[in-house]
Design a protein around this motif. Structure first.
Motif, PDB file in Angstrom:
ATOM      1  N   ARG A 210       0.824  -1.206   0.000  1.00  0.00           N
ATOM      2  CA  ARG A 210       0.000   0.000   0.000  1.00  0.00           C
ATOM      3  C   ARG A 210       0.862   1.262   0.000  1.00  0.00           C
ATOM      4  O   ARG A 210       0.535   2.236  -0.668  1.00  0.00           O
ATOM      5  N   ILE A 211       1.970   1.237   0.738  1.00  0.00           N
ATOM      6  CA  ILE A 211       2.878   2.386   0.713  1.00  0.00           C
ATOM      7  C   ILE A 211       3.471   2.565  -0.684  1.00  0.00           C
ATOM      8  O   ILE A 211       3.501   3.661  -1.249  1.00  0.00           O
ATOM      9  N   PHE A 212       3.950   1.466  -1.274  1.00  0.00           N
ATOM     10  CA  PHE A 212       4.591   1.555  -2.586  1.00  0.00           C
ATOM     11  C   PHE A 212       3.602   1.978  -3.660  1.00  0.00           C
ATOM     12  O   PHE A 212       3.948   2.730  -4.579  1.00  0.00           O
ATOM     13  N   GLU A 213       2.376   1.479  -3.589  1.00  0.00           N
ATOM     14  CA  GLU A 213       1.376   1.870  -4.565  1.00  0.00           C
ATOM     15  C   GLU A 213       1.114   3.371  -4.493  1.00  0.00           C
ATOM     16  O   GLU A 213       1.016   4.051  -5.525  1.00  0.00           O
ATOM     17  N   ARG A 214       1.013   3.905  -3.277  1.00  0.00           N
ATOM     18  CA  ARG A 214       0.763   5.341  -3.132  1.00  0.00           C
ATOM     19  C   ARG A 214       1.916   6.161  -3.690  1.00  0.00           C
ATOM     20  O   ARG A 214       1.713   7.176  -4.355  1.00  0.00           O
ATOM     21  N   ILE A 215       3.152   5.723  -3.443  1.00  0.00           N
ATOM     22  CA  ILE A 215       4.310   6.422  -3.994  1.00  0.00           C
ATOM     23  C   ILE A 215       4.278   6.371  -5.516  1.00  0.00           C
ATOM     24  O   ILE A 215       4.502   7.374  -6.201  1.00  0.00           O
ATOM     25  N   ALA A 216       4.010   5.175  -6.072  1.00  0.00           N
ATOM     26  CA  ALA A 216       4.027   5.010  -7.526  1.00  0.00           C
ATOM     27  C   ALA A 216       2.949   5.846  -8.205  1.00  0.00           C
ATOM     28  O   ALA A 216       3.149   6.352  -9.314  1.00  0.00           O
ATOM     29  N   LYS A 217       1.803   5.992  -7.561  1.00  0.00           N
ATOM     30  CA  LYS A 217       0.697   6.734  -8.176  1.00  0.00           C
ATOM     31  C   LYS A 217       0.827   8.247  -7.981  1.00  0.00           C
ATOM     32  O   LYS A 217       0.522   9.019  -8.889  1.00  0.00           O
ATOM     33  N   ASN A 218       1.255   8.671  -6.800  1.00  0.00           N
ATOM     34  CA  ASN A 218       1.200  10.087  -6.449  1.00  0.00           C
ATOM     35  C   ASN A 218       2.550  10.773  -6.377  1.00  0.00           C
ATOM     36  O   ASN A 218       2.618  11.989  -6.220  1.00  0.00           O
TER      37      ASN A 218
END
Length: 448
Positions: free
Chosen positions: A102-110
């Motif tokens: 979830r942390i990595f997804e947020r970084i990758a998207k935003n």
């Protein structure tokens, strides 16, 4: 790096609640000396301010209030505001796979806000514990500490993350009966020394605005494809963890990894969970038969269960099908690569493979992420309708086609960190020779 290697090679530890409690209180005191709650906040990957950590974690999770001195509880939160996020809006700590994805997804998207340099927040909750640089656990060192639940405390009827307050209170009463004090809570956890996770995953090396684009050319679930399109996998690869975690490489040209999680299902009363354990082992048996057809490979099974336990579960399955109890493979000698301990095993067809079943979860994660090809379960409704087994987003009611399988955030995280391929293998039936050749051909091409 030498300290990290010592952490990862060490067996599980049994920290006292007193050491954890002291760490929490000292962190709160440090915040107050720096100028109050604002001094201990940092930005989450979406740019929103988090509450002070870890002092707020215990006030946001009222289950722990009786364990902690009032002076260390942080900032009171009315019980009606308690919710499943548990830390004021950041992603809840469960397993490392769930949290990191979830942390990595947020970084990758935003992208990464310029001020953000801390992502894995400290937390203590009913599922897991993560604290950074804890004194009093190991002499002469202050490792970070990660613990995960091993003793089930969920009351009859199951856990409900977002039910009403009454259900939460019922669970709280059951939790406190199961763990009457902090020391009892710690005995229900399995704990390991860790490097700080921001550093291990090379998040401290992220450039500002490190947004990525989904790698749409690969057959992965959306969250994995999104992370693969960001800086995160290349930064992780550049961190040089192969030198710290050799993963028992035996000199073969390629390594195949197979992840099998059944340990928390072995004594499940829920029939669906018990079925999931059998489904995981059926997948393992098919995956080993596929791996046996590959040339010049070493095969590593990463599991939370020993080779003997997996062999015994495999014998249960053959007995159900044929009426005759036959172990599908025979466990052999144990050996070590200096960091991890492995057990060799040999299938009835002569395939020799290794099982990594105990030790630090970061080691297991890297041994899957660094493989040349990962064999993963396919979710199949029948022989003609299969799809990649994915973990649905939070709150999504979608289920796998085959409900006897369970998705794995751990494997999804390993695939997100990897630049290598995965090949799905069905688990619902014993593969025919033609099917074995088909999946072996896919695996061979993927690892070339």
């Amino acid at each position: 790096v030498s300290a990290w290697r010592r952490y990862l090679a060490a067996p599980s530890v049994e920290p006292s609640w007193a050491a954890v409690h002291r760490h929490i209180c000292e962190r709160r005191e440090t915040c107050l000396k720096r100028g109050g709650p604002e001094a201990c906040t940092w930005e989450s990957p979406d740019g929103a301010m988090r509450p002070p950590n870890p002092t707020s974690m215990l006030s946001h999770d009222p289950l722990f209030a009786p364990y902690v001195d009032k002076s260390c509880r942080g900032y009171e939160v009315p019980p009606t505001q308690f919710d499943a996020t548990g830390d004021g809006g950041t992603f809840p700590w469960d397993g490392i796979g769930h949290k990191a994805l979830r942390i990595f997804e947020r970084i990758a998207k935003n992208g990464t806000p310029p001020a953000t340099r801390h992502f894995f927040d400290e937390d203590v909750n009913v599922n897991a514990l993560y604290l950074e640089r804890v004194q009093g656990i190991v002499d002469g060192s202050a490792p970070s500490l990660y613990c995960h639940e091993t003793k089930s405390w969920v009351p009859e009827g199951g856990h409900c993350n977002r039910c009403g307050l009454n259900h939460t209170l019922m669970e709280a009463q059951h939790f406190r009966r199961t763990f009457p004090d902090g020391e009892a809570y710690m005995r229900g956890l399995e704990c390991y020394q860790m490097p700080p996770l921001d550093e291990w995953f090379a998040l401290t090396e992220m450039s500002d605005g490190a947004r990525g684009r989904a790698d749409d050319g690969l057959d992965f679930q959306p969250i994995v494809a999104t992370i693969r399109g960001s800086q995160i996998p290349s930064n992780y690869a550049a961190a040089g963890h192969d030198a710290v975690v050799p993963c028992g490489r035996r000199g073969a040209a390629r390594r195949v990894s197979i992840h099998v999680r059944v340990g928390d299902l072995l004594h499940a009363l829920d029939t669906r969970l018990a079925s999931a354990a059998r489904g995981a082992v059926r997948f393992l048996l098919n995956a080993l038969r596929v791996a046996a057809l590959l040339d010049d490979v070493s095969v590593l099974v990463v599991s939370d269960s020993s080779a003997a336990t997996l062999a015994d579960l495999g014998a249960d399955i053959t007995e159900r099908v044929t009426g005759s109890r036959v172990e599908p493979f025979q466990p052999g000698k144990t050996w070590s690569d200096g960091v991890s301990r492995f057990q060799s095993a040999t299938t009835r067809d002569g395939l020799v493979f290794d099982v990594l079943s105990q030790g630090n979860p970061l080691v297991a994660l890297h041994c899957v992420a660094s493989a040349d090809v990962v064999l993963t379960p396919l979710s199949c409704k029948d022989r003609s309708v299969c799809s990649t087994l994915t973990c649905p987003p939070s709150g999504d009611a979608r289920r796998p086609l085959n409900e006897s399988l369970r998705c794995s955030n751990f494997v999804s995280l390993a695939l997100a960190l990897s630049r290598r391929a995965s090949v799905g293998v069905p688990s619902g039936w014993k593969l025919t020779d033609r099917e074995l050749e088909h999946y072996a051909s896919k695996a061979s091409g993927a690892s070339a």
